[in-house]
Design a protein around this motif. Sequence first.
Motif, short mmCIF file in Angstrom:
data_model
loop_
_atom_site.label_atom_id
_atom_site.label_comp_id
_atom_site.label_asym_id
_atom_site.label_seq_id
_atom_site.Cartn_x
_atom_site.Cartn_y
_atom_site.Cartn_z
N UNK A 189 7.22 -10.53 14.55
CA UNK A 189 7.15 -9.82 13.27
C UNK A 189 6.58 -10.74 12.19
N UNK A 190 7.03 -11.98 12.18
CA UNK A 190 6.56 -12.95 11.18
C UNK A 190 5.06 -13.20 11.29
N UNK A 191 4.55 -13.25 12.52
CA UNK A 191 3.14 -13.55 12.72
C UNK A 191 2.23 -12.54 12.02
N UNK A 192 2.72 -11.32 11.83
CA UNK A 192 1.91 -10.30 11.18
C UNK A 192 1.68 -10.62 9.70
N UNK A 193 2.56 -11.42 9.12
CA UNK A 193 2.45 -11.74 7.70
C UNK A 193 1.62 -12.99 7.43
N UNK A 194 1.44 -13.84 8.44
CA UNK A 194 0.77 -15.12 8.21
C UNK A 194 -0.63 -14.98 7.62
N UNK A 195 -1.51 -14.14 8.17
CA UNK A 195 -2.85 -14.02 7.56
C UNK A 195 -2.78 -13.54 6.11
N UNK A 196 -1.83 -12.66 5.80
CA UNK A 196 -1.71 -12.14 4.44
C UNK A 196 -1.20 -13.22 3.48
N UNK A 197 -0.32 -14.08 3.96
CA UNK A 197 0.17 -15.17 3.12
C UNK A 197 -0.94 -16.17 2.83
N UNK A 198 -1.74 -16.48 3.85
CA UNK A 198 -2.87 -17.39 3.66
C UNK A 198 -3.86 -16.80 2.66
N UNK A 199 -4.16 -15.50 2.83
CA UNK A 199 -5.08 -14.84 1.90
C UNK A 199 -4.50 -14.79 0.50
N UNK A 200 -3.20 -14.53 0.39
CA UNK A 200 -2.54 -14.49 -0.91
C UNK A 200 -2.59 -15.83 -1.63
N UNK A 201 -2.40 -16.91 -0.88
CA UNK A 201 -2.47 -18.24 -1.47
C UNK A 201 -3.87 -18.53 -2.00
N UNK A 202 -4.89 -18.09 -1.26
CA UNK A 202 -6.27 -18.29 -1.70
C UNK A 202 -6.62 -17.42 -2.90
N UNK A 203 -5.99 -16.25 -3.00
CA UNK A 203 -6.31 -15.30 -4.07
C UNK A 203 -5.73 -15.72 -5.42
N UNK A 204 -4.63 -16.45 -5.42
CA UNK A 204 -4.03 -16.86 -6.69
C UNK A 204 -2.52 -16.79 -6.67
N UNK A 205 -1.91 -17.25 -7.74
CA UNK A 205 -0.46 -17.40 -7.81
C UNK A 205 0.27 -16.06 -7.68
N UNK A 206 -0.22 -15.05 -8.39
CA UNK A 206 0.47 -13.76 -8.38
C UNK A 206 0.44 -13.13 -6.99
N UNK A 207 -0.72 -13.14 -6.35
CA UNK A 207 -0.84 -12.57 -5.02
C UNK A 207 0.02 -13.35 -4.02
N UNK A 208 0.03 -14.67 -4.16
CA UNK A 208 0.83 -15.54 -3.30
C UNK A 208 2.32 -15.20 -3.43
N UNK A 209 2.76 -15.05 -4.66
CA UNK A 209 4.17 -14.75 -4.90
C UNK A 209 4.53 -13.36 -4.37
N UNK A 210 3.66 -12.38 -4.58
CA UNK A 210 3.97 -11.01 -4.16
C UNK A 210 4.12 -10.89 -2.65
N UNK A 211 3.22 -11.53 -1.91
CA UNK A 211 3.31 -11.42 -0.46
C UNK A 211 4.51 -12.17 0.10
N UNK A 212 4.89 -13.28 -0.54
CA UNK A 212 6.07 -14.01 -0.08
C UNK A 212 7.34 -13.20 -0.34
N UNK A 213 7.41 -12.54 -1.50
CA UNK A 213 8.56 -11.68 -1.79
C UNK A 213 8.64 -10.54 -0.79
N UNK A 214 7.49 -9.92 -0.50
CA UNK A 214 7.47 -8.84 0.49
C UNK A 214 7.89 -9.35 1.87
N UNK A 215 7.42 -10.53 2.24
CA UNK A 215 7.78 -11.14 3.51
C UNK A 215 9.28 -11.42 3.57
N UNK A 216 9.82 -11.95 2.48
CA UNK A 216 11.25 -12.26 2.44
C UNK A 216 12.09 -11.00 2.60
N UNK A 217 11.74 -9.95 1.87
CA UNK A 217 12.49 -8.69 1.96
C UNK A 217 12.39 -8.11 3.37
#
Length: 437
Positions: free
Chosen positions: A274-302
Amino acid sequence: MRVRLLSVLRRPTVLTAGVAMVLRGATLASRFLLSILLARMLSPSDMGEYGLITAMLAFGLFVLGLEFYSYTLRELVPAAPAKRVQIIADQIVLASVSFAVISIGAVVAGLMGLLPKTSLLLFLLVLVTENASLEAMRILIITSRVIHAYIAGFLRGGIWVYALGLLMCWEPSTRSLEMVLIWWAGGGLLAVVYSVLCLLDLPWRNFRRYRPDLGWILAGLRTAGPFMLTAVSALMLSYIDRFFIDGFVGRDGLGIYTFYSTILIGILSLGTSISHQFLPRIISGHSAGADAYRRIIVLFLVSMLVAAGGLVFVTGVTMGPLLRLFNLRNYAESISVFYLMLPGLFLRMLADVPSYALYAAHSDKALLLCNITAAAVAIVSNIVLVPIFGIGGAALSGTLASVTLFLCLGAIARDRIRNYRSRSTETVAISSSTHIW
């Protein structure tokens, strides 16, 4: 509407995802079936011997592979077909040398009584087929043969379990640990043969003029070095307790502990998928900027809170009835050990959130430090608690190590996220532009 639904289902990506899900689910279900099967058919002592063999196999696979795939997979992606053959051949050379070293170590372990002499040859056979099939699956995935990779995975870890279960129920003389190892090796060999057939389109004729590229192999080992330390630390968290139980408690206690830990490792594997499905999105979020990075991590955590919490709750509620259903009285008497292990399982699954956040931020040293710290806690707590509390002490040690891992990763990830958010937009853009994925 029906025609439109059928057209969607026939899309290659949808078909691939569906087939992969079915094969993955069948493979994971076989792990649970194998645990029940061994508990029903074998004595706790034999189950303990199985637990010791699987732990030694895990460390043997590490020594045999040396995490070299972390280097070769990146090399395989852009390589031409002829170069891919060269890379695979070099990896086979390294594995052959490692296997020779492991064989010597296995013989020594047999002479010391750590590994039963009767199972020594089967241990080595399972080791080589398991490693070869695992590496072949990785090559299939990286060369865009995803469905073939999942089929190979089912052959390697699924179909033989179902076949062996039917055989054991039909013929009592097959209910032995040796028979399990024989079928296990057979499943790995079947997966290797299937993978080789899938890779026949590569120009293997160039292999006749092959000469090992020792410089390339050494460069790969240097690259894989940090991954080795992280991997061996993770192995300590999952398997080191079995050696302490075998030394301080005995094989019967190890058998009971192995039964529960095998089930939990299977659940942990499901959580990882399940976690592996989020990894590409987290990497993309980190590259996109702080807000995108934070949003995907919160979604991943939930998402992981729901998934991990649900899996732990369902497992905890159903374990007692399942033990009664299969009449596993010896294991039911120690079910409290299983409940002590559940918090550790929950935190290990949840630790993927800060772990992936740090990975996306290129905080490799922090990841390594946290894993080494947790492994040290696991070793020390097992030394202290197992002689006092037996297998319950091992369960507590695993939970303490998981708490350490989660808190360590969480604290560092929180700091990294805060610092990342405090940067200006311009700085973030410059920083992310230097990342090559």
